[in-house]
Motif scaffolding. Structure first.
Motif, PDB file in Angstrom:
ATOM      1  N   MET A  41       0.865  -1.178   0.000  1.00 21.65           N
ATOM      2  CA  MET A  41       0.000   0.000   0.000  1.00 21.65           C
ATOM      3  C   MET A  41       0.905   1.232   0.000  1.00 21.65           C
ATOM      4  SD  MET A  41      -2.749  -1.197   2.853  1.00 21.65           S
ATOM      5  CE  MET A  41      -3.200  -2.928   2.930  1.00 21.65           C
ATOM      6  N   PRO A  42       0.385   2.370  -0.379  1.00 25.90           N
ATOM      7  CA  PRO A  42       1.237   3.569  -0.433  1.00 25.90           C
ATOM      8  C   PRO A  42       1.437   4.232   0.934  1.00 25.90           C
ATOM      9  CG  PRO A  42      -0.935   4.079  -1.246  1.00 25.90           C
ATOM     10  CD  PRO A  42      -0.926   2.606  -0.960  1.00 25.90           C
ATOM     11  N   VAL A  43       1.462   3.456   1.993  1.00 29.92           N
ATOM     12  CA  VAL A  43       1.627   4.011   3.333  1.00 29.92           C
ATOM     13  C   VAL A  43       2.635   3.154   4.113  1.00 29.92           C
ATOM     14  CG1 VAL A  43      -0.366   2.749   4.290  1.00 29.92           C
ATOM     15  CG2 VAL A  43       0.363   4.850   5.363  1.00 29.92           C
ATOM     16  N   SER A  44       3.512   3.821   4.834  1.00 29.95           N
ATOM     17  CA  SER A  44       4.492   3.109   5.662  1.00 29.95           C
ATOM     18  C   SER A  44       3.848   2.782   7.006  1.00 29.95           C
ATOM     19  CB  SER A  44       5.725   3.987   5.888  1.00 29.95           C
ATOM     20  OG  SER A  44       5.398   5.081   6.719  1.00 29.95           O
ATOM     21  N   TYR A  45       4.513   1.923   7.781  1.00 30.71           N
ATOM     22  CA  TYR A  45       3.962   1.582   9.089  1.00 30.71           C
ATOM     23  C   TYR A  45       3.864   2.815   9.987  1.00 30.71           C
ATOM     24  CZ  TYR A  45       3.075  -0.106  13.694  1.00 30.71           C
ATOM     25  OH  TYR A  45       2.518  -0.259  14.930  1.00 30.71           O
ATOM     26  N   THR A  46       4.870   3.678   9.960  1.00 37.47           N
ATOM     27  CA  THR A  46       4.858   4.884  10.795  1.00 37.47           C
ATOM     28  C   THR A  46       3.655   5.763  10.450  1.00 37.47           C
ATOM     29  OG1 THR A  46       7.257   4.818  10.941  1.00 37.47           O
ATOM     30  CG2 THR A  46       6.202   6.892  11.508  1.00 37.47           C
ATOM     31  N   TRP A 162     -14.887  -5.042  -1.069  1.00 38.40           N
ATOM     32  CA  TRP A 162     -14.813  -3.849  -1.905  1.00 38.40           C
ATOM     33  C   TRP A 162     -13.343  -3.525  -2.120  1.00 38.40           C
ATOM     34  CZ3 TRP A 162     -15.550  -3.926   3.223  1.00 38.40           C
ATOM     35  CH2 TRP A 162     -14.915  -2.994   4.030  1.00 38.40           C
ATOM     36  N   ALA A 163     -13.066  -2.718  -3.106  1.00 40.01           N
ATOM     37  CA  ALA A 163     -11.686  -2.330  -3.407  1.00 40.01           C
ATOM     38  C   ALA A 163     -11.637  -0.830  -3.623  1.00 40.01           C
ATOM     39  CB  ALA A 163     -11.179  -3.058  -4.637  1.00 40.01           C
ATOM     40  N   ARG A 164     -10.482  -0.287  -3.271  1.00 39.30           N
ATOM     41  CA  ARG A 164     -10.297   1.150  -3.429  1.00 39.30           C
ATOM     42  C   ARG A 164      -8.809   1.450  -3.453  1.00 39.30           C
ATOM     43  NH1 ARG A 164     -13.605   4.913   0.527  1.00 39.30           N
ATOM     44  NH2 ARG A 164     -15.288   3.910  -0.572  1.00 39.30           N
ATOM     45  N   GLY A 165      -8.366   2.183  -4.450  1.00 38.11           N
ATOM     46  CA  GLY A 165      -6.983   2.647  -4.507  1.00 38.11           C
ATOM     47  C   GLY A 165      -5.938   1.537  -4.480  1.00 38.11           C
ATOM     48  N   GLY A 166      -6.213   0.416  -5.118  1.00 40.88           N
ATOM     49  CA  GLY A 166      -5.248  -0.687  -5.159  1.00 40.88           C
ATOM     50  C   GLY A 166      -5.230  -1.548  -3.900  1.00 40.88           C
ATOM     51  N   VAL A 167      -6.256  -1.397  -3.061  1.00 38.40           N
ATOM     52  CA  VAL A 167      -6.355  -2.190  -1.837  1.00 38.40           C
ATOM     53  C   VAL A 167      -7.697  -2.921  -1.838  1.00 38.40           C
ATOM     54  CG1 VAL A 167      -6.375  -2.123   0.690  1.00 38.40           C
ATOM     55  CG2 VAL A 167      -4.937  -0.523  -0.581  1.00 38.40           C
ATOM     56  N   ALA A 168      -7.648  -4.229  -1.546  1.00 32.80           N
ATOM     57  CA  ALA A 168      -8.860  -5.035  -1.440  1.00 32.80           C
ATOM     58  C   ALA A 168      -9.262  -5.106   0.029  1.00 32.80           C
ATOM     59  CB  ALA A 168      -8.610  -6.435  -1.981  1.00 32.80           C
ATOM     60  N   TYR A 169     -10.502  -4.731   0.310  1.00 31.28           N
ATOM     61  CA  TYR A 169     -11.035  -4.735   1.671  1.00 31.28           C
ATOM     62  C   TYR A 169     -12.087  -5.830   1.792  1.00 31.28           C
ATOM     63  CZ  TYR A 169      -8.833  -0.152   1.967  1.00 31.28           C
ATOM     64  OH  TYR A 169      -7.919   0.864   1.947  1.00 31.28           O
ATOM     65  N   LYS A 170     -12.178  -6.394   2.997  1.00 32.95           N
ATOM     66  CA  LYS A 170     -13.130  -7.479   3.214  1.00 32.95           C
ATOM     67  C   LYS A 170     -13.552  -7.485   4.674  1.00 32.95           C
ATOM     68  CE  LYS A 170     -13.259 -12.500   2.614  1.00 32.95           C
ATOM     69  NZ  LYS A 170     -12.436 -13.636   2.146  1.00 32.95           N
ATOM     70  N   VAL A 171     -14.825  -7.720   4.921  1.00 31.83           N
ATOM     71  CA  VAL A 171     -15.332  -7.921   6.273  1.00 31.83           C
ATOM     72  C   VAL A 171     -16.144  -9.213   6.270  1.00 31.83           C
ATOM     73  CG1 VAL A 171     -17.351  -6.438   5.903  1.00 31.83           C
ATOM     74  CG2 VAL A 171     -16.625  -6.936   8.217  1.00 31.83           C
ATOM     75  N   THR A 172     -15.901 -10.060   7.263  1.00 28.68           N
ATOM     76  CA  THR A 172     -16.606 -11.330   7.403  1.00 28.68           C
ATOM     77  C   THR A 172     -17.060 -11.497   8.840  1.00 28.68           C
ATOM     78  OG1 THR A 172     -15.238 -12.349   5.693  1.00 28.68           O
ATOM     79  CG2 THR A 172     -16.403 -13.837   7.150  1.00 28.68           C
ATOM     80  N   VAL A 173     -18.298 -11.916   9.005  1.00 28.36           N
ATOM     81  CA  VAL A 173     -18.833 -12.221  10.329  1.00 28.36           C
ATOM     82  C   VAL A 173     -18.909 -13.739  10.432  1.00 28.36           C
ATOM     83  CG1 VAL A 173     -20.751 -11.890  11.931  1.00 28.36           C
ATOM     84  CG2 VAL A 173     -20.171 -10.092  10.289  1.00 28.36           C
ATOM     85  N   SER A 178     -17.605 -13.566  15.718  1.00 28.73           N
ATOM     86  CA  SER A 178     -16.549 -12.574  15.647  1.00 28.73           C
ATOM     87  C   SER A 178     -16.596 -11.904  14.286  1.00 28.73           C
ATOM     88  CB  SER A 178     -15.169 -13.202  15.896  1.00 28.73           C
ATOM     89  OG  SER A 178     -14.854 -14.102  14.875  1.00 28.73           O
ATOM     90  N   VAL A 179     -15.932 -10.768  14.196  1.00 28.09           N
ATOM     91  CA  VAL A 179     -15.891 -10.016  12.949  1.00 28.09           C
ATOM     92  C   VAL A 179     -14.427  -9.903  12.543  1.00 28.09           C
ATOM     93  CG1 VAL A 179     -16.499  -7.850  11.806  1.00 28.09           C
ATOM     94  CG2 VAL A 179     -17.940  -8.721  13.658  1.00 28.09           C
ATOM     95  N   VAL A 180     -14.152 -10.184  11.272  1.00 24.74           N
ATOM     96  CA  VAL A 180     -12.794 -10.133  10.739  1.00 24.74           C
ATOM     97  C   VAL A 180     -12.784  -9.119   9.602  1.00 24.74           C
ATOM     98  CG1 VAL A 180     -10.925 -11.428   9.653  1.00 24.74           C
ATOM     99  CG2 VAL A 180     -12.442 -12.570  11.289  1.00 24.74           C
ATOM    100  N   LEU A 181     -11.914  -8.130   9.726  1.00 24.64           N
ATOM    101  CA  LEU A 181     -11.735  -7.122   8.681  1.00 24.64           C
ATOM    102  C   LEU A 181     -10.330  -7.257   8.118  1.00 24.64           C
ATOM    103  CD1 LEU A 181     -13.181  -3.930  10.351  1.00 24.64           C
ATOM    104  CD2 LEU A 181     -13.720  -4.667   8.060  1.00 24.64           C
ATOM    105  N   THR A 182     -10.193  -7.199   6.806  1.00 22.94           N
ATOM    106  CA  THR A 182      -8.879  -7.265   6.197  1.00 22.94           C
ATOM    107  C   THR A 182      -8.728  -6.178   5.141  1.00 22.94           C
ATOM    108  OG1 THR A 182      -9.579  -8.895   4.549  1.00 22.94           O
ATOM    109  CG2 THR A 182      -8.563  -9.748   6.560  1.00 22.94           C
ATOM    110  N   ALA A 183      -7.498  -5.746   4.969  1.00 28.35           N
ATOM    111  CA  ALA A 183      -7.110  -4.836   3.891  1.00 28.35           C
ATOM    112  C   ALA A 183      -5.824  -5.408   3.327  1.00 28.35           C
ATOM    113  CB  ALA A 183      -6.898  -3.436   4.414  1.00 28.35           C
ATOM    114  N   LYS A 184      -5.793  -5.666   2.032  1.00 26.69           N
ATOM    115  CA  LYS A 184      -4.612  -6.269   1.419  1.00 26.69           C
ATOM    116  C   LYS A 184      -4.309  -5.573   0.110  1.00 26.69           C
ATOM    117  CE  LYS A 184      -2.576 -10.644   0.259  1.00 26.69           C
ATOM    118  NZ  LYS A 184      -2.640 -12.065   0.291  1.00 26.69           N
ATOM    119  N   ALA A 185      -3.030  -5.258  -0.102  1.00 28.65           N
ATOM    120  CA  ALA A 185      -2.626  -4.620  -1.355  1.00 28.65           C
ATOM    121  C   ALA A 185      -2.867  -5.580  -2.509  1.00 28.65           C
ATOM    122  CB  ALA A 185      -1.142  -4.240  -1.285  1.00 28.65           C
ATOM    123  N   GLU A 186      -3.450  -5.061  -3.586  1.00 27.52           N
ATOM    124  CA  GLU A 186      -3.750  -5.899  -4.769  1.00 27.52           C
ATOM    125  C   GLU A 186      -2.570  -5.948  -5.706  1.00 27.52           C
ATOM    126  OE1 GLU A 186      -7.360  -3.902  -6.181  1.00 27.52           O
ATOM    127  OE2 GLU A 186      -8.456  -5.653  -5.496  1.00 27.52           O
TER     128      GLU A 186
END
Length: 186
Positions: A41-46, A162-173, A178-186
């Motif tokens: 993704m275009p963001v560093s950990y900091t 859903w996807a936005r800006g080269g990142v794939a987002y996902k939410v699963t219940v 429990s709820v699991v949210l993920t964001a992964k660079a495509e």
């Protein structure tokens, strides 16, 4: 005649071995290249940490991602696992240069509505921090969480993607629940 056939078979065997030795370095290059082409993704950990803490504060969750927490080295890059005090777990993966490759947030739903809402807002803030310049991602993530929970409760598909800006987002219940949210660079 036998000597010629024997000599030819030895030459063919030697040339076959020589050809394999030359092919091995070529096949090693794609593996090295695949590792160096880890999608980020275009963001560093900091930057992520700053955006996450701002989002957590803006949402009035009372949670923060401590500054002393940082990703540690692993085989592919770096990763971080942090358990917040009220049941929220954050996992962040980065490449060797600390660019974010994936973020995962997991929490158990709570019967107390105020706590459930706080955890949902915190999770949305942690996911939205993957794109700090996107002003609508936080709201959209919160909406996706609500839709996934409603679908799960109605015995329908509990996953939203859903996807936005080269990142794939996902939410699963899940059924734990429990709820699991993920964001992964495509």
């Amino acid at each position: 005649m036998k000597k010629i056939l024997l000599t030819l078979s030895v030459l063919v065997a030697l040339s076959a071995c020589g050809g394999q030795a030359e092919e091995q370095p070529a096949s090693a290059q794609p593996q090295e290249q695949a590792q160096s082409e880890l999608k980020t993704m275009p963001v560093s950990y900091t930057d992520y940490q700053l955006a996450a803490n701002k989002g957590l504060a803006d949402q009035k969750t009372g949670l923060t991602l401590p500054e002393h927490i940082s990703p540690t080295n692993n085989a592919e890059g770096k990763n971080l696992l942090h358990d917040f005090s009220d049941g929220l777990t954050l996992t962040v993966d980065t490449d060797k240069a600390d660019k974010i490759t994936a973020v995962r947030v997991v929490w158990n739903t709570d019967a107390v509505p105020q706590k459930a809402e706080k955890l949902s807002k915190a999770a949305a803030a942690l996911i939205a921090a993957t794109a700090p310049e996107d002003r609508t991602l936080l709201r959209d993530t919160g909406d996706q969480i609500k839709m996934a929970i409603d679908s799960h409760n109605a015995q329908k598909e509990p996953t939203r993607e859903w996807a936005r800006g080269g990142v794939a987002y996902k939410v699963t219940v899940t059924n734990l629940p429990s709820v699991v949210l993920t964001a992964k660079a495509e």
